[in-house]
Design a protein around this motif. Structure first.
Motif, PDB file in Angstrom:
ATOM      1  N   ASP A   1       0.816  -1.223   0.000  1.00  0.00           N
ATOM      2  CA  ASP A   1       0.000   0.000   0.000  1.00  0.00           C
ATOM      3  C   ASP A   1       0.843   1.263   0.000  1.00  0.00           C
ATOM      4  O   ASP A   1       0.324   2.356  -0.199  1.00  0.00           O
ATOM      5  CB  ASP A   1      -0.929   0.017   1.223  1.00  0.00           C
ATOM      6  N   LEU A   2       2.136   1.130   0.242  1.00  0.00           N
ATOM      7  CA  LEU A   2       3.070   2.264   0.219  1.00  0.00           C
ATOM      8  C   LEU A   2       2.611   3.374   1.165  1.00  0.00           C
ATOM      9  O   LEU A   2       2.345   4.506   0.764  1.00  0.00           O
ATOM     10  CB  LEU A   2       3.230   2.810  -1.207  1.00  0.00           C
ATOM     11  N   ASP A   3       2.535   3.041   2.446  1.00  0.00           N
ATOM     12  CA  ASP A   3       2.079   3.982   3.461  1.00  0.00           C
ATOM     13  C   ASP A   3       3.248   4.480   4.312  1.00  0.00           C
ATOM     14  O   ASP A   3       4.255   3.789   4.478  1.00  0.00           O
ATOM     15  CB  ASP A   3       1.058   3.310   4.395  1.00  0.00           C
ATOM     16  N   PRO A   4       3.112   5.691   4.879  1.00  0.00           N
ATOM     17  CA  PRO A   4       4.124   6.184   5.822  1.00  0.00           C
ATOM     18  C   PRO A   4       4.237   5.235   7.017  1.00  0.00           C
ATOM     19  O   PRO A   4       3.269   4.549   7.374  1.00  0.00           O
ATOM     20  CB  PRO A   4       3.568   7.543   6.252  1.00  0.00           C
ATOM     21  N   ASP A   5       5.409   5.201   7.625  1.00  0.00           N
ATOM     22  CA  ASP A   5       5.701   4.354   8.775  1.00  0.00           C
ATOM     23  C   ASP A   5       5.803   2.873   8.417  1.00  0.00           C
ATOM     24  O   ASP A   5       6.001   2.039   9.287  1.00  0.00           O
ATOM     25  CB  ASP A   5       4.655   4.525   9.889  1.00  0.00           C
ATOM     26  N   GLY A   6       5.666   2.570   7.140  1.00  0.00           N
ATOM     27  CA  GLY A   6       5.816   1.189   6.702  1.00  0.00           C
ATOM     28  C   GLY A   6       7.232   0.917   6.246  1.00  0.00           C
ATOM     29  O   GLY A   6       8.175   1.645   6.586  1.00  0.00           O
TER      30      GLY A   6
ATOM     31  N   ASP B   1       9.142   3.879   4.484  1.00  0.00           N
ATOM     32  CA  ASP B   1       8.936   5.165   5.160  1.00  0.00           C
ATOM     33  C   ASP B   1       9.933   6.224   4.694  1.00  0.00           C
ATOM     34  O   ASP B   1       9.622   7.415   4.693  1.00  0.00           O
ATOM     35  CB  ASP B   1       9.049   4.969   6.672  1.00  0.00           C
TER      36      ASP B   1
ATOM     37  N   PHE C   1       9.014   9.117   2.245  1.00  0.00           N
ATOM     38  CA  PHE C   1       8.110  10.194   2.637  1.00  0.00           C
ATOM     39  C   PHE C   1       8.904  11.332   3.285  1.00  0.00           C
ATOM     40  O   PHE C   1       8.794  11.609   4.472  1.00  0.00           O
ATOM     41  CB  PHE C   1       7.026   9.660   3.580  1.00  0.00           C
TER      42      PHE C   1
ATOM     43  N   THR D   1       7.511  14.905  -0.722  1.00  0.00           N
ATOM     44  CA  THR D   1       6.149  14.395  -0.797  1.00  0.00           C
ATOM     45  C   THR D   1       5.241  15.195   0.129  1.00  0.00           C
ATOM     46  O   THR D   1       5.696  15.803   1.110  1.00  0.00           O
ATOM     47  CB  THR D   1       6.086  12.906  -0.385  1.00  0.00           C
TER      48      THR D   1
ATOM     49  N   GLU E   1       2.966  14.074   2.258  1.00  0.00           N
ATOM     50  CA  GLU E   1       2.928  13.486   3.592  1.00  0.00           C
ATOM     51  C   GLU E   1       4.195  13.815   4.367  1.00  0.00           C
ATOM     52  O   GLU E   1       4.158  14.109   5.569  1.00  0.00           O
ATOM     53  CB  GLU E   1       2.741  11.972   3.489  1.00  0.00           C
TER      54      GLU E   1
ATOM     55  N   ARG F   1       4.746  16.142   7.900  1.00  0.00           N
ATOM     56  CA  ARG F   1       5.427  15.613   9.078  1.00  0.00           C
ATOM     57  C   ARG F   1       6.695  16.394   9.403  1.00  0.00           C
ATOM     58  O   ARG F   1       7.440  16.028  10.301  1.00  0.00           O
ATOM     59  CB  ARG F   1       5.779  14.137   8.847  1.00  0.00           C
TER      60      ARG F   1
END
Length: 292
Positions: free
Chosen positions: A173-178, A181, A184, A188, A190, A194
């Motif tokens: 899913d290519l999400d932050p904190d994954g 990370d 990001f 970007t 996101e 942050r």
């Protein structure tokens, strides 16, 4: 040189070819007979010879590749030859192979400096075909394209059913904190939200590997960070910035990375950063002395 894409084969509902033969490809064949549309001087179909050229390149058959290129060039189908050879670079050869530039140069010589079906043009065609046949053959790009496309269809079908896909892209899913990370950063949306600016980029987003930075590049990196007038990097951040990533897990950002020694990367010992600060602050010191 004419645009090859304008002369690709198209077929009618009955399977017959719907394309015109270029003026350069008309005349008699080797047997004194008027050439049929899309016939080579040797009496072959140019489509078959073109396909033969690609398969010969793919199978590293130098002699067959050289002949097929010669046959197309001498028969007035040089536009077809160069269009196909350039396609093979991206379809059948290993990424990064310098043969792409070699073929481009031979095409330039054959079509802009000399006549493509004359002696010099034919030599260029043979050289280019031999270069392609001798290069490392692989279908990696085509295979990746087919695989990623199939996964895209499966993901879409799974979403429509409200299910998890049986196969997914390598990034999930290519999400932050994954796992990814590090991507990001401030480049970007996101990452900007942050507050991930230069500090994050230098210590996470700009890392290379697994070979790491060479000695000179690592030296420049550390000096640039030490001389930054806005950010005060600590020793762990300096080490992390030049430490090579783990070859088995290149996206890992574990705490151990921050203190990792960059083997061969020019990373200094535990007191180097402090010594560098002293040298930089010393009006009589020099950055060259520090680097040495």
């Amino acid at each position: 040189m004419a645009d090859g894409d304008d002369r690709q084969a198209t077929f009618g509902s009955d399977g017959s070819l719907e394309t015109e033969t270029t003026p350069d490809a008309t005349g008699e064949n080797d047997f004194g007979e008027e050439k049929e549309p899309n016939e080579t001087d040797g009496g072959y179909s140019r489509y078959v010879v073109s396909s033969l050229l690609q398969k010969a390149v793919r199978r590293s058959d130098e002699e067959v590749a050289a002949w097929a290129a010669w046959e197309l060039a001498r028969s007035g189908y040089a536009w077809n030859l160069w269009d196909r050879l350039n396609l093979y670079v991206v379809e059948d050869l290993r990424a990064g192979d310098e043969v792409a530039l070699t073929i481009e140069r031979y095409e330039e010589l054959a079509t802009e400096r000399w006549e493509p079906d004359a002696w010099k043009g034919r030599l260029c065609a043979i050289h280019a075909a031999l270069a392609a046949a001798r290069a490392r053959s692989t279908r990696e790009a085509s295979n990746a394209d087919a695989y990623f496309g199939a996964v895209a269809d499966l993901r879409a079908e799974a979403r429509e059913r409200g299910e998890e896909p049986a196969h997914d892209f390598p990034v999930g899913d290519l999400d932050p904190d994954g796992k990814f990370d590090a991507v990001f950063d401030g480049h970007t949306g996101e990452g900007s939200k942050r507050g991930r600016g230069t500090r994050f980029f230098k210590t996470h987003g700009a890392r290379v590997g697994p070979e790491g930075e060479d000695e000179q590049s690592a030296r420049w990196q550390r000096l640039a960070m030490l001389l930054d007038g806005e950010i005060d990097y600590d020793e762990g951040e300096l080490d992390r910035a030049v430490a090579p990533v783990d070859p088995d897990d290149p996206w890992s950002e574990s705490e151990s990375d921050a203190s990792a020694e960059a083997s061969g990367s020019g990373s200094t010992d535990d007191t180097a950063a402090a010594d560098a600060d002293d040298d930089i602050d010393d009006e009589t010191g020099s950055l060259t002395d520090f680097a040495e």
